[in-house]
Design a protein around this motif. Structure first.
Motif, short mmCIF file in Angstrom:
data_model
loop_
_atom_site.label_atom_id
_atom_site.label_comp_id
_atom_site.label_asym_id
_atom_site.label_seq_id
_atom_site.Cartn_x
_atom_site.Cartn_y
_atom_site.Cartn_z
N MET A 11 45.09 53.95 40.61
CA MET A 11 46.01 54.69 39.75
C MET A 11 47.27 53.89 39.48
N ILE A 12 47.78 53.21 40.51
CA ILE A 12 48.99 52.41 40.35
C ILE A 12 48.74 51.25 39.39
N VAL A 13 47.57 50.62 39.48
CA VAL A 13 47.23 49.52 38.57
C VAL A 13 47.16 50.05 37.13
N VAL A 14 46.50 51.18 36.94
CA VAL A 14 46.40 51.78 35.60
C VAL A 14 47.80 52.14 35.09
N TYR A 15 48.62 52.72 35.95
CA TYR A 15 50.00 53.06 35.59
C TYR A 15 50.77 51.83 35.13
N GLN A 16 50.69 50.76 35.90
CA GLN A 16 51.41 49.53 35.53
C GLN A 16 50.92 49.00 34.19
N HIS A 17 49.63 49.07 33.97
CA HIS A 17 49.08 48.58 32.71
C HIS A 17 49.57 49.44 31.54
N LEU A 18 49.56 50.75 31.71
CA LEU A 18 50.05 51.64 30.64
C LEU A 18 51.53 51.40 30.36
N LEU A 19 52.28 51.18 31.42
CA LEU A 19 53.73 51.02 31.29
C LEU A 19 54.12 49.67 30.70
N THR A 20 53.48 48.60 31.16
CA THR A 20 53.93 47.25 30.79
C THR A 20 52.90 46.43 30.03
N GLY A 21 51.65 46.89 30.01
CA GLY A 21 50.60 46.10 29.37
C GLY A 21 50.21 44.88 30.20
N CYS A 22 50.54 44.89 31.49
CA CYS A 22 50.26 43.74 32.35
C CYS A 22 48.76 43.46 32.46
N LEU A 24 45.29 43.21 33.97
CA LEU A 24 44.66 44.05 34.98
C LEU A 24 44.29 43.29 36.24
N VAL A 25 43.74 42.11 36.09
CA VAL A 25 43.30 41.34 37.26
C VAL A 25 44.50 40.96 38.13
N GLU A 26 45.54 40.47 37.50
CA GLU A 26 46.75 40.12 38.27
C GLU A 26 47.32 41.34 38.98
N SER A 27 47.37 42.45 38.28
CA SER A 27 47.90 43.67 38.87
C SER A 27 47.01 44.17 40.01
N MET A 28 45.69 44.12 39.82
CA MET A 28 44.76 44.51 40.89
C MET A 28 45.00 43.69 42.14
N LEU A 45 35.75 49.92 39.08
CA LEU A 45 35.20 50.89 38.12
C LEU A 45 36.31 51.83 37.65
N LEU A 46 37.08 52.36 38.60
CA LEU A 46 38.16 53.28 38.23
C LEU A 46 39.16 52.63 37.28
N ILE A 47 39.54 51.42 37.59
CA ILE A 47 40.54 50.72 36.78
C ILE A 47 39.99 50.34 35.42
N ASN A 48 38.90 49.61 35.43
CA ASN A 48 38.35 49.08 34.17
C ASN A 48 37.88 50.18 33.23
N ASN A 49 37.21 51.20 33.75
CA ASN A 49 36.73 52.27 32.88
C ASN A 49 37.86 53.15 32.36
N SER A 50 38.90 53.34 33.17
CA SER A 50 40.04 54.14 32.71
C SER A 50 40.69 53.48 31.50
N ILE A 51 40.83 52.18 31.53
CA ILE A 51 41.45 51.47 30.41
C ILE A 51 40.47 51.33 29.25
N LEU A 81 45.29 61.29 35.19
CA LEU A 81 44.27 61.95 34.37
C LEU A 81 43.17 60.98 33.94
N LEU A 82 43.53 59.75 33.60
CA LEU A 82 42.51 58.77 33.22
C LEU A 82 41.58 58.45 34.39
N ILE A 83 42.14 58.33 35.59
CA ILE A 83 41.32 58.09 36.78
C ILE A 83 40.38 59.28 36.99
N GLY A 84 40.90 60.49 36.84
CA GLY A 84 40.07 61.69 36.98
C GLY A 84 38.93 61.72 35.98
N CYS A 85 39.24 61.40 34.72
CA CYS A 85 38.20 61.37 33.69
C CYS A 85 37.13 60.32 34.01
N THR A 86 37.56 59.17 34.49
CA THR A 86 36.61 58.13 34.86
C THR A 86 35.70 58.62 35.98
#
Length: 125
Positions: A11-22, A24-28, A45-51, A81-86
């Motif tokens: 969730m934190i990785v997805v949050y950072q990506h939504l916030l900054t567009g960073c 994903l691999v570096e953030s993970m 799966l959670l990260i990649n599918n959420s995005i 919510l994106l993690i939940g949907c995934t």
């Protein structure tokens, strides 16, 4: 690492990506404190599918939000919510478990009342 911890870090990785567009691999690798290859398939799966499915999930969420839109939510709420949907999409756990995990994260990271919104949206999906 327990699934709860993996969900939270994802969730934190997805949050950072939504916030900054960073990236994903570096953030993970930064959040999980390990190389991409060492991170579990579940977390990836959670990260990649959420995005990857953000637009589709956003559509589902907008259908059940009353008087709000996905874009008006905070980035933390969006990430949860994106993690939940995934998880729903990939049947990683039973629905009550997925909702409970999302509510726990909302209580920890969001405003005091946000867990009610998270719970309500995920129950309607």
């Amino acid at each position: 690492m327990k699934r709860h911890e993996e969900r939270e870090k994802a969730m934190i990785v997805v949050y950072q990506h939504l916030l900054t567009g960073c990236d994903l691999v570096e953030s993970m690798e930064d959040i999980f404190k390990m190389s991409k290859d060492e991170i579990s398939d579940f977390a990836k799966l959670l990260i990649n599918n959420s995005i990857a499915n953000k637009d589709r999930y956003e559509g589902y969420i907008n259908e059940v939000l009353e008087g709000w839109t996905f874009n008006r939510l905070g980035y933390i709420e969006q990430a949860i919510l994106l993690i939940g949907c995934t998880e729903f999409d990939n049947k990683t756990a039973q629905m009550p478990v997925i909702i409970d995990e999302a509510v726990i994260m909302a209580k920890k990271y969001c405003d005091m009342e946000a867990y009610k919104l998270i719970n309500g949206v995920l129950e309607k999906l």
